[in-house]
Scaffold this active site. Structure first.
Site, PDB file in Angstrom:
ATOM      1  N   THR A  46       0.821  -1.209   0.000  1.00 23.97           N
ATOM      2  CA  THR A  46       0.000   0.000   0.000  1.00 23.97           C
ATOM      3  C   THR A  46       0.852   1.254   0.000  1.00 23.97           C
ATOM      4  OG1 THR A  46      -1.545   1.306   1.349  1.00 23.97           O
ATOM      5  CG2 THR A  46      -0.133  -0.230   2.514  1.00 23.97           C
ATOM      6  N   GLU A  84       0.324   3.652   1.781  1.00 28.84           N
ATOM      7  CA  GLU A  84       0.430   4.113   3.167  1.00 28.84           C
ATOM      8  C   GLU A  84       1.796   3.785   3.765  1.00 28.84           C
ATOM      9  OE1 GLU A  84      -1.533   5.839   5.271  1.00 28.84           O
ATOM     10  OE2 GLU A  84      -3.101   6.214   3.793  1.00 28.84           O
ATOM     11  N   TYR A 107      -1.471   0.423  10.525  1.00 31.80           N
ATOM     12  CA  TYR A 107      -1.760  -0.237   9.248  1.00 31.80           C
ATOM     13  C   TYR A 107      -0.558  -0.141   8.317  1.00 31.80           C
ATOM     14  CZ  TYR A 107      -3.632  -0.824   4.520  1.00 31.80           C
ATOM     15  OH  TYR A 107      -3.830  -1.211   3.216  1.00 31.80           O
ATOM     16  N   LYS A 126       1.758  -3.316   7.072  1.00 26.86           N
ATOM     17  CA  LYS A 126       1.912  -3.589   5.645  1.00 26.86           C
ATOM     18  C   LYS A 126       3.382  -3.523   5.217  1.00 26.86           C
ATOM     19  CE  LYS A 126      -2.063  -4.391   3.521  1.00 26.86           C
ATOM     20  NZ  LYS A 126      -2.247  -5.527   2.581  1.00 26.86           N
ATOM     21  N   ARG A 132     -16.502  -0.107  -2.776  1.00 27.65           N
ATOM     22  CA  ARG A 132     -15.678   0.333  -1.648  1.00 27.65           C
ATOM     23  C   ARG A 132     -16.503   0.284  -0.365  1.00 27.65           C
ATOM     24  NH1 ARG A 132     -10.651   0.295   0.322  1.00 27.65           N
ATOM     25  NH2 ARG A 132      -9.504   2.219  -0.032  1.00 27.65           N
TER      26      ARG A 132
END
Length: 326
Positions: free
Chosen positions: A130, A132, A153, A157, A188
Site C-alpha cells: 500500500t 500508506e 496499518y 503492511k 468500496r
C-alpha cells in the site's frame, strides 16, 4: 486450467479480481472468514453474471490469523497463483486495533508465505502492499522511495512487504509486491472517505440525508478505479521476473476536491452540506500520496485511465441507483 487462491475475496479488490480471473479461464478459490452473518454482497452476483462461476468459483473458511487453516488450504488447493488481498485495511481503525492489524496484515503474510513454502509449491505470490507505507515521505513516490509509515496499518503492511521481498531472495520464491495507491469503486466499504462522500451525496440528493461530516479535507491522494488495478495485479504475476511495482494514476486530488466534484455532479453546493469534525482526524496524518507509476507503464504495459473526477461521478451514479431502489 490455472488455479488461483485469493485471500480477501469478499472485499472490493477480491471481488473484481475473482471476476477477472474467471474471465481468463481460471479456477478460483477464495478465503472467507467465518461470521454469524453473511458478508458476501460483492461476490454473490458473480454466480449469476459469470457462467463459469458455478463450476470454477469455490469459497473456503479460514483466517489470516489462523496458520493451520492456511496450511491446509494451500496444501489441498495447490494453487498456481496466490493473491494476498486480505487485511484490516482501514487506517483510522488500525489505531484502535493495532495488535489485530499487525497479526492479520503483517504476521498473516508470513503465515501464508510459510504455507506455500512448506507445501513445496511453485506458486506465484502477490502481496497487496500500500502507498500508506510511504506515509510522511513527500511525493511523487515510486519503487525506490523511502518508506515512512504513519499508522499501525502502514507499519504492518511494511512488515509484510519486506517479508515478501525476503522470501523471494532467501528461498527463490516467485513473490511480488504491488504497491497500490488509493483505488476506489462502487464496491468500496462504506467507512472509507470516498464511499462515505458518494453515499452521502446520493442520499442528500434523494432527500434521505441532510449533512455529511468529514475530517481532514486537505489530505491529497492519488485515486484510481479498483477494477483497473486488479488487471495490474494479474500482470505482475505473468511477468518473467518477480519485482515490486507501484500502481497509481500519477495525479493527486484533495478530499475537498473529490467532495466538490461529487456534489457538483448532482447540482449541489458541497459547502452547504459538509461539516468538519476533528474526531475524524488521524493521530498522525499522511499529507500527500501521489504515485509515479512509470515502471508499471514501461514493463507491464499497465496504465490507469480513470482519475479522481471520473471516479467520483462514477461512484455517485452507482449510489444514486442503489438508494433509488429503496
Amino acid at each position: 486450467m490455472k488455479r488461483a487462491f485469493i485471500t480477501g475475496i469478499t472485499g472490493q479488490d477480491g471481488s473484481y479480481l475473482a471476476e477477472l480471473l474467471l474471465e481468463k479461464g481460471y479456477e478460483v478459490h477464495g478465503l472467507v472468514r467465518r461470521s454469524s452473518s453473511f458478508n458476501r454482497g460483492r461476490i454473490d452476483p458473480i454466480w449469476t453474471t459469470h457462467p463459469q462461476a458455478a463450476d470454477h468459483l469455490h469459497l473456503h473458511y479460514g483466517d489470516m490469523t489462523d496458520g493451520v487453516s492456511l496450511v491446509n488450504l494451500i496444501r489441498d488447493i495447490a494453487p498456481h497463483e496466490v493473491y494476498n488481498l486480505a487485511a484490516q485495511s482501514h487506517v483510522k481503525v488500525s489505531f484502535e486495533m493495532p495488535e489485530y492489524t499487525a497479526s492479520a496484515d503483517g504476521i498473516g503474510t508470513i503465515r501464508l508465505l510459510e504455507a506455500i513454502r512448506q507445501a513445496g509449491l511453485e506458486s506465484r505470490f502477490y502481496q497487496a502492499s500500500t502507498s500508506e507505507m510511504f506515509g510522511a515521505t513527500p511525493p511523487p513516490q515510486d519503487e525506490q522511495t523511502a518508506f515512512y509509515p504513519r499508522s499501525p496499518y502502514g507499519a504492518a503492511k511494511l512488515y509484510a512487504h519486506w517479508a515478501t521481498v525476503n522470501y523471494r531472495e532467501a528461498y527463490g520464491m516467485y513473490a511480488v509486491s504491488g504497491i497500490l495507491f488509493n483505488h476506489e469503486s462502487p464496491r468500496r466499504g462504506e467507512t472509507f472517505v470516498t464511499r462515505k462522500i458518494t453515499q452521502a451525496v446520493a442520499r442528500i440528493k434523494l432527500g434521505q440525508q441532510d449533512r455529511l461530516v468529514l475530517g481532514n479535507l486537505d489530505a491529497v491522494r492519488d485515486w484510481g478505479y479498483a477494477k483497473e488495478y486488479v488487471e495490474g495485479m494479474w500482470r505482475m504475476l505473468q511477468h518473467d521476473e518477480p519485482q515490486t511495482f507501484v500502481l497509481g494514476t500519477g495525479v493527486g486530488a484533495t478530499v475537498r476536491e473529490f467532495c466538490q466534484t461529487a456534489f457538483e455532479h448532482v447540482g449541489l453546493d458541497w459547502e452547504a452540506h459538509v461539516d468538519y469534525d476533528e474526531r475524524y482526524e488521524r493521530p498522525t496524518e499522511v499529507d500527500a500520496l501521489i504515485a509515479d507509476p512509470s515502471k508499471a507503464i514501461d514493463i507491464l504495459g499497465w496504465k490507469a485511465t480513470t482519475h479522481a473526477r471520473e471516479l467520483a461521478t462514477l461512484m455517485v451514479d452507482a449510489d444514486l441507483e442503489l438508494f433509488s431502489r429503496g
